[in-house]
Design a protein around this motif. Structure first.
Motif, PDB file in Angstrom:
ATOM      1  N   LYS A   1     -18.599  11.261  17.134  1.00  0.00           N
ATOM      2  CA  LYS A   1     -18.322  10.539  18.373  1.00  0.00           C
ATOM      3  C   LYS A   1     -19.577  10.500  19.256  1.00  0.00           C
ATOM      4  O   LYS A   1     -20.272  11.515  19.399  1.00  0.00           O
ATOM      5  CB  LYS A   1     -17.191  11.218  19.153  1.00  0.00           C
ATOM      6  N   LYS A   2     -19.832   9.339  19.843  1.00  0.00           N
ATOM      7  CA  LYS A   2     -20.889   9.236  20.840  1.00  0.00           C
ATOM      8  C   LYS A   2     -20.317   9.664  22.187  1.00  0.00           C
ATOM      9  O   LYS A   2     -19.349   9.078  22.675  1.00  0.00           O
ATOM     10  CB  LYS A   2     -21.415   7.805  20.935  1.00  0.00           C
ATOM     11  N   ILE A   3     -20.918  10.692  22.752  1.00  0.00           N
ATOM     12  CA  ILE A   3     -20.431  11.255  24.004  1.00  0.00           C
ATOM     13  C   ILE A   3     -21.460  11.009  25.090  1.00  0.00           C
ATOM     14  O   ILE A   3     -22.653  11.231  24.888  1.00  0.00           O
ATOM     15  CB  ILE A   3     -20.169  12.770  23.859  1.00  0.00           C
ATOM     16  N   ARG A   4     -21.003  10.544  26.232  1.00  0.00           N
ATOM     17  CA  ARG A   4     -21.894  10.297  27.377  1.00  0.00           C
ATOM     18  C   ARG A   4     -21.411  11.102  28.582  1.00  0.00           C
ATOM     19  O   ARG A   4     -20.218  11.097  28.911  1.00  0.00           O
ATOM     20  CB  ARG A   4     -21.943   8.818  27.737  1.00  0.00           C
ATOM     21  N   LEU A   5     -22.348  11.768  29.223  1.00  0.00           N
ATOM     22  CA  LEU A   5     -22.066  12.562  30.414  1.00  0.00           C
ATOM     23  C   LEU A   5     -22.880  12.041  31.591  1.00  0.00           C
ATOM     24  O   LEU A   5     -24.072  11.765  31.449  1.00  0.00           O
ATOM     25  CB  LEU A   5     -22.416  14.032  30.170  1.00  0.00           C
ATOM     26  N   PHE A   6     -22.237  11.904  32.738  1.00  0.00           N
ATOM     27  CA  PHE A   6     -22.935  11.593  33.986  1.00  0.00           C
ATOM     28  C   PHE A   6     -22.122  12.144  35.136  1.00  0.00           C
ATOM     29  O   PHE A   6     -21.035  12.711  34.930  1.00  0.00           O
ATOM     30  CB  PHE A   6     -23.186  10.083  34.146  1.00  0.00           C
ATOM     31  N   HIS A   7     -22.617  11.978  36.352  1.00  0.00           N
ATOM     32  CA  HIS A   7     -21.943  12.613  37.480  1.00  0.00           C
ATOM     33  C   HIS A   7     -20.719  11.834  37.953  1.00  0.00           C
ATOM     34  O   HIS A   7     -19.642  12.407  38.111  1.00  0.00           O
ATOM     35  CB  HIS A   7     -22.897  12.800  38.646  1.00  0.00           C
TER      36      HIS A   7
ATOM     37  N   GLU B   1      -8.723  -1.405  34.495  1.00  0.00           N
ATOM     38  CA  GLU B   1      -9.990  -2.128  34.427  1.00  0.00           C
ATOM     39  C   GLU B   1     -11.126  -1.297  35.014  1.00  0.00           C
ATOM     40  O   GLU B   1     -12.226  -1.236  34.454  1.00  0.00           O
ATOM     41  CB  GLU B   1      -9.880  -3.467  35.169  1.00  0.00           C
ATOM     42  N   SER B   2     -10.877  -0.628  36.138  1.00  0.00           N
ATOM     43  CA  SER B   2     -11.903   0.214  36.751  1.00  0.00           C
ATOM     44  C   SER B   2     -12.269   1.388  35.860  1.00  0.00           C
ATOM     45  O   SER B   2     -13.444   1.728  35.687  1.00  0.00           O
ATOM     46  CB  SER B   2     -11.427   0.732  38.116  1.00  0.00           C
ATOM     47  N   ARG B   3     -11.265   2.016  35.276  1.00  0.00           N
ATOM     48  CA  ARG B   3     -11.533   3.177  34.427  1.00  0.00           C
ATOM     49  C   ARG B   3     -12.262   2.781  33.142  1.00  0.00           C
ATOM     50  O   ARG B   3     -13.114   3.517  32.648  1.00  0.00           O
ATOM     51  CB  ARG B   3     -10.230   3.911  34.117  1.00  0.00           C
ATOM     52  N   LEU B   4     -11.974   1.596  32.609  1.00  0.00           N
ATOM     53  CA  LEU B   4     -12.673   1.136  31.405  1.00  0.00           C
ATOM     54  C   LEU B   4     -14.150   0.851  31.661  1.00  0.00           C
ATOM     55  O   LEU B   4     -14.961   0.911  30.726  1.00  0.00           O
ATOM     56  CB  LEU B   4     -11.983  -0.106  30.838  1.00  0.00           C
TER      57      LEU B   4
ATOM     58  N   GLY C   1     -26.996  -2.576  24.990  1.00  0.00           N
ATOM     59  CA  GLY C   1     -26.561  -1.958  23.745  1.00  0.00           C
ATOM     60  C   GLY C   1     -25.099  -2.234  23.456  1.00  0.00           C
ATOM     61  O   GLY C   1     -24.268  -2.291  24.362  1.00  0.00           O
ATOM     62  N   SER C   2     -24.784  -2.404  22.192  1.00  0.00           N
ATOM     63  CA  SER C   2     -23.395  -2.661  21.787  1.00  0.00           C
ATOM     64  C   SER C   2     -22.673  -1.378  21.404  1.00  0.00           C
ATOM     65  O   SER C   2     -21.460  -1.368  21.223  1.00  0.00           O
ATOM     66  CB  SER C   2     -23.366  -3.631  20.609  1.00  0.00           C
ATOM     67  N   ASP C   3     -23.431  -0.292  21.253  1.00  0.00           N
ATOM     68  CA  ASP C   3     -22.861   0.986  20.828  1.00  0.00           C
ATOM     69  C   ASP C   3     -22.353   1.738  22.055  1.00  0.00           C
ATOM     70  O   ASP C   3     -23.059   2.548  22.656  1.00  0.00           O
ATOM     71  CB  ASP C   3     -23.931   1.798  20.100  1.00  0.00           C
ATOM     72  N   LEU C   4     -21.111   1.459  22.425  1.00  0.00           N
ATOM     73  CA  LEU C   4     -20.539   2.088  23.604  1.00  0.00           C
ATOM     74  C   LEU C   4     -20.113   3.519  23.294  1.00  0.00           C
ATOM     75  O   LEU C   4     -19.792   3.849  22.151  1.00  0.00           O
ATOM     76  CB  LEU C   4     -19.323   1.286  24.089  1.00  0.00           C
ATOM     77  N   PRO C   5     -20.078   4.387  24.291  1.00  0.00           N
ATOM     78  CA  PRO C   5     -19.627   5.760  24.035  1.00  0.00           C
ATOM     79  C   PRO C   5     -18.149   5.808  23.677  1.00  0.00           C
ATOM     80  O   PRO C   5     -17.343   5.033  24.182  1.00  0.00           O
ATOM     81  CB  PRO C   5     -19.911   6.472  25.363  1.00  0.00           C
ATOM     82  N   ASP C   6     -17.806   6.744  22.810  1.00  0.00           N
ATOM     83  CA  ASP C   6     -16.412   6.998  22.468  1.00  0.00           C
ATOM     84  C   ASP C   6     -15.744   7.915  23.478  1.00  0.00           C
ATOM     85  O   ASP C   6     -14.535   7.841  23.701  1.00  0.00           O
ATOM     86  CB  ASP C   6     -16.324   7.650  21.085  1.00  0.00           C
ATOM     87  N   VAL C   7     -16.552   8.799  24.061  1.00  0.00           N
ATOM     88  CA  VAL C   7     -16.063   9.788  25.019  1.00  0.00           C
ATOM     89  C   VAL C   7     -16.995   9.786  26.216  1.00  0.00           C
ATOM     90  O   VAL C   7     -18.215   9.821  26.055  1.00  0.00           O
ATOM     91  CB  VAL C   7     -16.021  11.209  24.404  1.00  0.00           C
TER      92      VAL C   7
ATOM     93  N   GLY D   1      -8.431   3.560  22.825  1.00  0.00           N
ATOM     94  CA  GLY D   1      -9.180   4.162  21.735  1.00  0.00           C
ATOM     95  C   GLY D   1     -10.366   4.993  22.155  1.00  0.00           C
ATOM     96  O   GLY D   1     -11.048   5.567  21.290  1.00  0.00           O
ATOM     97  N   ARG D   2     -10.638   5.090  23.447  1.00  0.00           N
ATOM     98  CA  ARG D   2     -11.730   5.922  23.949  1.00  0.00           C
ATOM     99  C   ARG D   2     -11.158   6.974  24.898  1.00  0.00           C
ATOM    100  O   ARG D   2     -10.048   6.830  25.403  1.00  0.00           O
ATOM    101  CB  ARG D   2     -12.777   5.064  24.656  1.00  0.00           C
ATOM    102  N   THR D   3     -11.929   8.017  25.123  1.00  0.00           N
ATOM    103  CA  THR D   3     -11.447   9.137  25.935  1.00  0.00           C
ATOM    104  C   THR D   3     -12.312   9.314  27.168  1.00  0.00           C
ATOM    105  O   THR D   3     -13.544   9.375  27.071  1.00  0.00           O
ATOM    106  CB  THR D   3     -11.454  10.441  25.122  1.00  0.00           C
ATOM    107  N   LEU D   4     -11.658   9.401  28.317  1.00  0.00           N
ATOM    108  CA  LEU D   4     -12.320   9.637  29.599  1.00  0.00           C
ATOM    109  C   LEU D   4     -11.816  10.978  30.133  1.00  0.00           C
ATOM    110  O   LEU D   4     -10.606  11.202  30.220  1.00  0.00           O
ATOM    111  CB  LEU D   4     -11.978   8.521  30.584  1.00  0.00           C
ATOM    112  N   PHE D   5     -12.764  11.872  30.467  1.00  0.00           N
ATOM    113  CA  PHE D   5     -12.326  13.146  31.031  1.00  0.00           C
ATOM    114  C   PHE D   5     -13.176  13.512  32.235  1.00  0.00           C
ATOM    115  O   PHE D   5     -14.323  13.097  32.366  1.00  0.00           O
ATOM    116  CB  PHE D   5     -12.353  14.267  29.983  1.00  0.00           C
TER     117      PHE D   5
END
Length: 246
Positions: free
Chosen positions: A106-112, A129-132, A146-152, A168-172
């Motif tokens: 999984k491609k994971i992205r972290l930010f503030h 829509e906002s959360r996506l 980039g077309s490779d969006l994060p999965d998480v 299909g993606r996870t937001l935490f």
């Protein structure tokens, strides 16, 4: 499998940070990543920066970290700037915006706060829509086309821990170590999986709550005579945002 602790929003609350670090140690976590807001509101910003700088190989910038590096005449900001000193402020100013890595395929992205700004706030009750939009690539994340969006996607900022699956993606959200605004216990997340492996495999996100000595944190704030002491102390004791009406 590896475990990565993801912490955020320490806000100069060292009793809360120490409790979380001890919990992380007991769980045998591999590494600790920090999603910003080391400073602001709490009484020990310098100590928070020094601990995170020593312990965390990954630290991204929060809105308070950014705000305090700018010239100001505001007495609240000046109070924190004086305690941080020039070297710590320079370190905060050079923090990256986001961090991407691979775990269990999984491609994971972290930010503030969001992929747009450290000041753009997204809540768990905002529209779908906002959360996506949290999964978008932007100039800030370094992949505007980039077309490779994060999965998480994991973030901090709102001091409210949660995890949601969205198309299909996870937001935490990690919640806050030092100033939680959902329940009055320190909060962080643990990611478990195969680090740096592109092969799909087992992966989990665990949200952890850690009780800590809130009255000690309040006493330290009183001893330092921090700005806005009363609303800060009330937030620690209740987990309720000062801007909410009773």
């Amino acid at each position: 499998m590896q475990k990565i602790a993801v912490i955020s929003d320490i806000h100069g609350n060292i009793p809360a940070l120490d409790a979380v670090l001890e919990d992380i140690r007991q769980r045998g976590v591999t590494a600790i990543y920090c999603l910003g807001d080391l400073v602001g509101t709490g009484p020990q910003p310098a100590e928070a920066v020094d601990k995170i700088k020593e312990l965390c190989p990954v630290v991204v910038m929060g809105n308070w970290d950014h705000l305090l590096t700018k010239p100001s005449q505001d007495e609240v900001l000046l109070w924190h700037q004086r305690r941080l000193g020039e070297q710590r402020l320079q370190w905060l100013e050079n923090l990256p915006f986001s961090y991407d890595f691979i775990m269990s395929g999984k491609k994971i992205r972290l930010f503030h706060a969001s992929p747009f700004s450290v000041y753009t706030r997204i809540q768990p009750w905002d529209s779908l829509e906002s959360r996506l939009t949290m999964f978008q690539n932007t100039d800030k994340t370094g992949e505007p086309n980039g077309s490779d969006l994060p999965d998480v996607v994991g973030y901090g900022d709102i001091h409210n821990a949660y995890s949601q699956n969205l198309r299909g993606r996870t937001l935490f959200n990690t919640g806050s170590v030092g100033n939680p605004l959902d329940i009055p216990q320190a909060s962080y997340a643990i990611l478990e999986g195969h680090l740096d492996s592109p092969v799909p495999a087992a992966f989990s996100i665990q949200l952890v709550r850690v009780p800590y000595d809130i009255e000690l944190a309040v006493r330290l704030a009183e001893q330092e005579n921090i700005p806005l002491l009363e609303p800060y102390s009330r937030e620690l004791r209740t987990g309720r945002y000062r801007g909410l009406k009773d």
